[in-house]
Design a protein around this motif. Structure first.
Motif, PDB file in Angstrom:
ATOM      1  N   LEU A 174       0.823  -1.207   0.000  1.00  0.00           N
ATOM      2  CA  LEU A 174       0.000   0.000   0.000  1.00  0.00           C
ATOM      3  C   LEU A 174       0.859   1.261   0.000  1.00  0.00           C
ATOM      4  N   LYS A 175       1.960   1.219   0.747  1.00  0.00           N
ATOM      5  CA  LYS A 175       2.873   2.373   0.807  1.00  0.00           C
ATOM      6  C   LYS A 175       3.497   2.643  -0.558  1.00  0.00           C
ATOM      7  N   THR A 190       0.955   4.086  -3.030  1.00  0.00           N
ATOM      8  CA  THR A 190       0.637   5.483  -2.730  1.00  0.00           C
ATOM      9  C   THR A 190       1.779   6.409  -3.140  1.00  0.00           C
ATOM     10  N   GLN A 191       2.999   6.016  -2.827  1.00  0.00           N
ATOM     11  CA  GLN A 191       4.159   6.860  -3.140  1.00  0.00           C
ATOM     12  C   GLN A 191       4.335   7.059  -4.643  1.00  0.00           C
ATOM     13  N   ASN A 238       1.867   6.977  -6.814  1.00  0.00           N
ATOM     14  CA  ASN A 238       0.611   7.456  -7.390  1.00  0.00           C
ATOM     15  C   ASN A 238      -0.044   6.385  -8.258  1.00  0.00           C
ATOM     16  N   PRO A 279      -4.265   1.160  -5.920  1.00  0.00           N
ATOM     17  CA  PRO A 279      -3.923   0.027  -5.043  1.00  0.00           C
ATOM     18  C   PRO A 279      -4.552  -1.298  -5.460  1.00  0.00           C
ATOM     19  N   GLN A 293      -1.583   5.704 -15.344  1.00  0.00           N
ATOM     20  CA  GLN A 293      -1.058   6.237 -14.084  1.00  0.00           C
ATOM     21  C   GLN A 293       0.438   6.482 -14.178  1.00  0.00           C
ATOM     22  N   ASP A 306      -5.262   0.924   7.631  1.00  0.00           N
ATOM     23  CA  ASP A 306      -3.995   1.648   7.597  1.00  0.00           C
ATOM     24  C   ASP A 306      -4.236   3.108   7.952  1.00  0.00           C
ATOM     25  N   ASP A 361      -2.507   5.854   7.600  1.00  0.00           N
ATOM     26  CA  ASP A 361      -2.056   6.893   6.661  1.00  0.00           C
ATOM     27  C   ASP A 361      -2.623   6.715   5.257  1.00  0.00           C
ATOM     28  N   ARG A 362      -2.856   5.454   4.860  1.00  0.00           N
ATOM     29  CA  ARG A 362      -3.234   5.202   3.464  1.00  0.00           C
ATOM     30  C   ARG A 362      -4.436   4.258   3.405  1.00  0.00           C
ATOM     31  N   TYR A 366      -7.505   2.186   2.551  1.00  0.00           N
ATOM     32  CA  TYR A 366      -8.118   1.912   1.243  1.00  0.00           C
ATOM     33  C   TYR A 366      -8.969   0.652   1.359  1.00  0.00           C
TER      34      TYR A 366
END
Length: 486
Positions: free
Chosen positions: A131-132, A135-136, A138, A141, A210, A454, A456-457, A459
């Protein structure tokens, strides 16, 4: 085979139904007690309803399976403490060549780690990394979470310690670790490749769009935007810190005569810093040595399993060796073991044993046997459909407990080779069946819940997004694996 008495059939079915509802839907409004309590409730009702006696209930608990499960969980805890899973997480993004490359890496690492450390463990520790990274960079997920969950289920089929249902097969089939690995590995490797290709085909356009957006954004960024980008900001602050350190190291003060006390104080301060650095260096080498020993013990455990040593005691021995090697109070590490899962297994063993006592599974098996012979292609297809459906209705572990004995007995009547093949088919289909829907396996639910919670992220992987990929993937991967196993 005739059914048991009407009273025993009705009461046993009621107890098993309560267990099944709470195992599949642990948060039902009328009794939101969870899977573990639901398992114990089913076991208790089997005893209260006199479907099984208390002595039969205790006998139904399979201690070798519990020992193997406990040992592998302890080993996984110490591997996590030795940063094994952190290194696996770093491999996901190391010199990555884009979103498509990242997706393939997730499939590969998830499959290998699940085969060695169980699919549930891999999903618990790798979801955060996946997930990190998404997200980093862009990236959406969905494809990466699907890659993690589905590859974990497929990869876990390769070994007898890859998932809970394989642990049951290990105890019941008496197939050696190496023989099982050789029988399933080709199907697992091809299954992972096919699953990854299907993910790429379904999400190729989305990942390409993306990636183009990410590249365009990185090309058009200027100095003002850098400070707002978390990765670039972190890089800049690190560079500024290094520059300041370099300037301070190159700065030469004026030659001023210092008092003797100040000189002595500086000398003591320098000596203190030197001792501290030496101590830190020693601690670092001890840490590296300890990690190396943890990895060696784990490798030794896997080699012992391949050599055919008792699986349960091999895992427990490796776990105790790691506890002694750590040379600390083991309570913090042992508290990370999922004792609720061990209790769930105990209750499930008793409940399934009681349901078998009603003779309902035997009757269904007798009806299915003529149509599910493993020496015929049509029979394998029928057996695979039954396992697939049962695994998604009753969950894969109870399915293996219910079907394992009758299916193996039917195959043993043909030949010993067919009996082994029946166990491999049961392991393969029950493992891959978890990919059919979000509720198909605990690994899917772990990925979904870890991603949702999570901080911070957060989803949510929707049921529909999983289903529209899971159905075709499960059917195709299962079919290819059956061809290779047969």
């Amino acid at each position: 085979m005739a059914l048991a008495s009407t009273e025993k059939v009705i009461l046993g079915s009621i107890a098993f139904s309560i267990f099944w509802v709470l195992a599949v839907f642990p948060s039902v409004p009328f009794l939101p007690v969870g899977r573990t309590a639901g398992s114990l409730l089913g076991a208790m009702l089997m005893v209260i309803f006199r479907v099984v006696t208390p002595d039969q209930a205790y006998t139904a608990i399979d201690l070798p399976i519990l020992g193997l499960l406990f040992g592998t969980m302890v080993v996984s805890v110490y591997l996590e403490k030795a940063d094994m899973f952190k290194h696996l997480g770093k491999l996901l993004s190391w010199k990555s060549k884009g979103a498509h490359d990242l997706l393939l890496r997730i499939c590969l690492i998830s499959a290998i780690s699940s085969a060695l450390f169980t699919n549930d463990t891999s999903c618990v520790v790798l979801t955060e990394f996946v997930l990190k990274i998404a997200t980093q960079h862009n990236l959406p997920p969905d494809p990466f979470l699907l890659a993690l969950a589905t590859s974990a289920n497929i990869g876990s089929s390769a070994t007898l310690i890859g998932n809970p249902q394989n642990l049951v097969i290990a105890a019941q089939s008496k197939i050696s670790f190496g023989s099982f690995l050789v029988g399933i590995l080709p199907a697992m490797v091809i299954g992972i490749l096919v699953n990854a290709l299907m993910l790429l085909c379904m999400y190729w356009k989305l990942l390409s769009i993306q990636k183009d957006k990410e590249d365009a954004a990185s090309e058009g960024v200027d100095e003002e935007d850098m400070s707002s980008h978390p990765l670039l900001a972190a890089t800049m602050s690190h560079c500024i810190s290094l520059n300041l350190q370099e300037r301070n190291s190159n700065f030469e003060p004026m030659d001023i005569q210092s008092p003797p006390a100040t000189v002595n104080g500086d000398a003591n301060h320098v000596e203190s810093l030197r001792n501290r650095l030496t101590s830190n260096e020693t601690s670092r080498y001890k840490r590296i040595l300890w990690k190396s020993c943890v990895y060696l013990i784990t490798i030794g455990m896997l080699i012992s399993l391949l050599m055919g040593l008792n699986m349960s005691w091999t895992a427990i021995t490796a776990a105790l060796a790691l506890v002694v090697l750590d040379f600390k109070d083991a309570r913090p590490c042992l508290e990370k073991v999922s004792y609720s899962l061990l209790i769930f297994f105990c209750g499930m063993f008793i409940t399934v044993n009681g349901f078998n006592g009603t003779e309902i599974p035997s009757t269904l098996s007798d009806w299915m046997e003529p149509h599910a012979k493993v020496n015929r292609a049509s029979g394998i297809a029928v057996l695979a459909v039954v396992i697939l459906v049962f695994s998604n209705i009753a969950s894969n572990v109870p399915t293996v407990l219910l079907l394992g004995g009758p299916v193996a007995a039917s195959a043993a009547a043909i030949s010993a080779a067919e009996e082994k093949k029946s166990w491999l088919i049961l392991a393969w289909v029950s493992s891959v069946a978890g990919n059919l829907s979000l509720l198909g396996s605990a690994a899917n639910l772990i990925v979904c819940e870890q991603a949702r919670c999570d901080p911070d992220r957060g989803y949510t992987l929707s049921f529909w997004n999983h289903l529209k990929f899971g159905v075709p993937s499960t059917i195709i991967v299962t079919a290819i694996g059956l061809i290779l196993i047969s």
